[in-house]
Scaffold this motif. Structure first.
Motif, short mmCIF file in Angstrom:
data_model
loop_
_atom_site.label_atom_id
_atom_site.label_comp_id
_atom_site.label_asym_id
_atom_site.label_seq_id
_atom_site.Cartn_x
_atom_site.Cartn_y
_atom_site.Cartn_z
N ASP A 26 -17.88 -39.07 7.92
CA ASP A 26 -16.74 -39.29 7.05
C ASP A 26 -16.75 -38.24 5.94
N PRO A 27 -15.84 -37.26 5.98
CA PRO A 27 -15.85 -36.20 4.97
C PRO A 27 -15.59 -36.69 3.56
N GLU A 28 -15.14 -37.93 3.41
CA GLU A 28 -14.94 -38.48 2.07
C GLU A 28 -16.26 -38.80 1.38
N CYS A 29 -17.30 -39.03 2.17
CA CYS A 29 -18.58 -39.40 1.56
C CYS A 29 -19.79 -38.70 2.17
N ASP A 30 -19.66 -38.13 3.36
CA ASP A 30 -20.77 -37.45 4.02
C ASP A 30 -20.68 -35.94 3.83
N THR A 31 -21.80 -35.26 4.08
CA THR A 31 -21.87 -33.80 3.98
C THR A 31 -22.47 -33.24 5.26
N LEU A 32 -21.92 -32.10 5.69
CA LEU A 32 -22.41 -31.44 6.89
C LEU A 32 -22.90 -30.04 6.54
N TRP A 33 -24.16 -29.76 6.86
CA TRP A 33 -24.70 -28.41 6.73
C TRP A 33 -24.63 -27.72 8.09
N CYS A 34 -23.99 -26.56 8.14
CA CYS A 34 -23.94 -25.76 9.37
C CYS A 34 -24.91 -24.60 9.23
N VAL A 35 -25.77 -24.41 10.22
CA VAL A 35 -26.78 -23.36 10.12
C VAL A 35 -26.28 -22.00 10.60
N GLY A 36 -24.97 -21.86 10.76
CA GLY A 36 -24.41 -20.56 11.15
C GLY A 36 -24.09 -20.48 12.63
N ASP A 37 -23.39 -19.39 12.99
CA ASP A 37 -22.88 -19.21 14.35
C ASP A 37 -21.93 -20.34 14.73
N ILE A 38 -20.89 -20.50 13.94
CA ILE A 38 -19.83 -21.44 14.28
C ILE A 38 -19.10 -20.96 15.53
N VAL A 39 -19.02 -19.66 15.69
CA VAL A 39 -18.15 -19.08 16.72
C VAL A 39 -18.94 -18.26 17.74
N ASN A 40 -18.22 -17.97 18.85
CA ASN A 40 -18.58 -16.97 19.87
C ASN A 40 -19.44 -17.52 21.00
N ASN A 65 -25.37 -14.49 12.77
CA ASN A 65 -25.07 -13.16 13.28
C ASN A 65 -23.75 -13.11 14.05
N HIS A 66 -23.38 -14.19 14.74
CA HIS A 66 -22.10 -14.19 15.46
C HIS A 66 -20.92 -14.30 14.50
N ASP A 67 -21.10 -15.03 13.41
CA ASP A 67 -20.05 -15.09 12.38
C ASP A 67 -19.84 -13.71 11.77
N LEU A 68 -20.93 -13.02 11.47
CA LEU A 68 -20.85 -11.67 10.92
C LEU A 68 -20.23 -10.71 11.93
N HIS A 69 -20.52 -10.92 13.20
CA HIS A 69 -19.93 -10.07 14.24
C HIS A 69 -18.41 -10.23 14.25
N LEU A 70 -17.94 -11.45 14.13
CA LEU A 70 -16.49 -11.69 14.05
C LEU A 70 -15.89 -10.94 12.87
N ASP A 84 -17.75 -11.70 24.30
CA ASP A 84 -17.17 -12.36 23.13
C ASP A 84 -16.04 -13.30 23.54
N THR A 85 -15.93 -14.40 22.83
CA THR A 85 -14.84 -15.35 23.05
C THR A 85 -14.12 -15.57 21.71
N LEU A 86 -13.62 -14.49 21.17
CA LEU A 86 -13.06 -14.52 19.81
C LEU A 86 -11.57 -14.17 19.77
N GLU A 87 -10.98 -13.86 20.92
CA GLU A 87 -9.60 -13.36 20.93
C GLU A 87 -8.62 -14.35 20.30
N ASP A 88 -8.83 -15.66 20.55
CA ASP A 88 -7.90 -16.66 20.03
C ASP A 88 -7.85 -16.65 18.51
N ILE A 89 -8.96 -16.32 17.88
CA ILE A 89 -8.98 -16.29 16.42
C ILE A 89 -8.07 -15.20 15.90
N PHE A 90 -8.16 -14.02 16.49
CA PHE A 90 -7.38 -12.88 16.00
C PHE A 90 -5.88 -13.06 16.25
N SER A 91 -5.51 -13.84 17.25
CA SER A 91 -4.09 -14.06 17.55
C SER A 91 -3.53 -15.31 16.90
#
Length: 266
Positions: A26-40, A65-70, A84-91
């Protein structure tokens, strides 16, 4: 109210939704830490990026590193690679908004109350927590300023392989970036070996897993990046969360305070 950390998402949006639903996030009360590389590499990089951004202050993410690559493709003139599977982001119509948000994310996050540092690849034994945060801030300042394009043009490379306080310019920024986003094996002197991606017991000669060397601090480190660890370092101080979802493994989410884990096979 709970704080969770999630391993490398890499475009595995459906698995991300699954683990969040399993814990009733629940984003109203919980917190999520992402360790990176959301994409690719996974099939839904755009959806994954949008979801994490949509959580607002409920999500804290560090760059991988994949986030930085994007970002290097977007702002540094680099080309998409074959896998890479990043084309959808750029379009996407919200591409610039998403990329601007991503560029503003830090390379490390430190929770002083828990004495936990989050970094995509970890931090080397030759740096204290304070030093790692200071060096990461140097890179973040460049990413958010007018020199970001120059940084992304020159970001790639394995040199310098070791940290020196006297380093300046792009050499300094590159080695900081490599320690925080690409590190797996390291020498006792602090030199990086950036080609080997295998299991820790098969370390190249003269190198060891970065987390196996003595540290001056006593805090915990939460990291991803190294799928071959399969989520295990043999120490509660070093929490490995990349369990290879995009490679046919699973996506792992952990409750930071209780240690309870949930997973979704990919």
């Amino acid at each position: 109210m709970a704080t969770y950390a999630v391993g490398d998402i890499q475009g595995c949006y459906d698995a991300l939704r699954n683990v969040l639903d399993q814990v009733g996030f629940d984003p109203e009360c919980d917190t999520l830490w992402c360790v990176g590389d959301i994409v690719n590499r996974g099939p839904k990089s755009l959806e994954s990026l949008r979801l994490i951004k949509s959580l607002g202050d409920a999500a804290i993410t560090v760059l991988g590193n994949h986030d930085l690559h994007l970002l290097a493709i977007a702002y540094g003139g680099h080309k998409l690679k074959r896998k890479d599977t990043l084309e959808d982001i750029f379009s996407a119509p919200d591409a610039e908004e998403l990329l601007t948000w991503l560029k503003r994310q830090p390379l490390v996050y430190f929770d002083p109350g828990r004495n936990i540092l989050v970094a995509h690849a970890g931090i080397p034994h030759i740096w204290s927590f304070d030093a790692a945060c200071q060096y990461a801030d140097e890179v973040s300042e460049v990413l958010r300023g007018p020199e970001a394009g120059a940084y992304f043009q020159a970001m790639y490379g394995d040199q310098p392989e070791i940290w020196h306080d006297s380093l300046t310019g792009m050499d300094r920024l590159r080695v900081i970036t490599n320690y925080l986003t690409r590190m797996r094996f390291i020498s006792r002197e602090g030199a990086l070996e950036l080609n080997a991606k295998n299991e820790p017991e098969n370390a190249p000669e003269g190198y060891v897993p970065w987390y196996s060397l003595p540290r001056s601090d006593n805090g915990r480190i939460v990291f991803g990046h190294w799928a071959a660890l399969q989520g295990s370092t043999g120490s509660e101080r070093f929490m490995a969360l990349d369990t290879g979802c995009v490679w046919g493994g699973c996506l792992t989410l952990v409750n930071i305070d209780t240690g309870e884990k949930v997973a979704c096979e990919c």
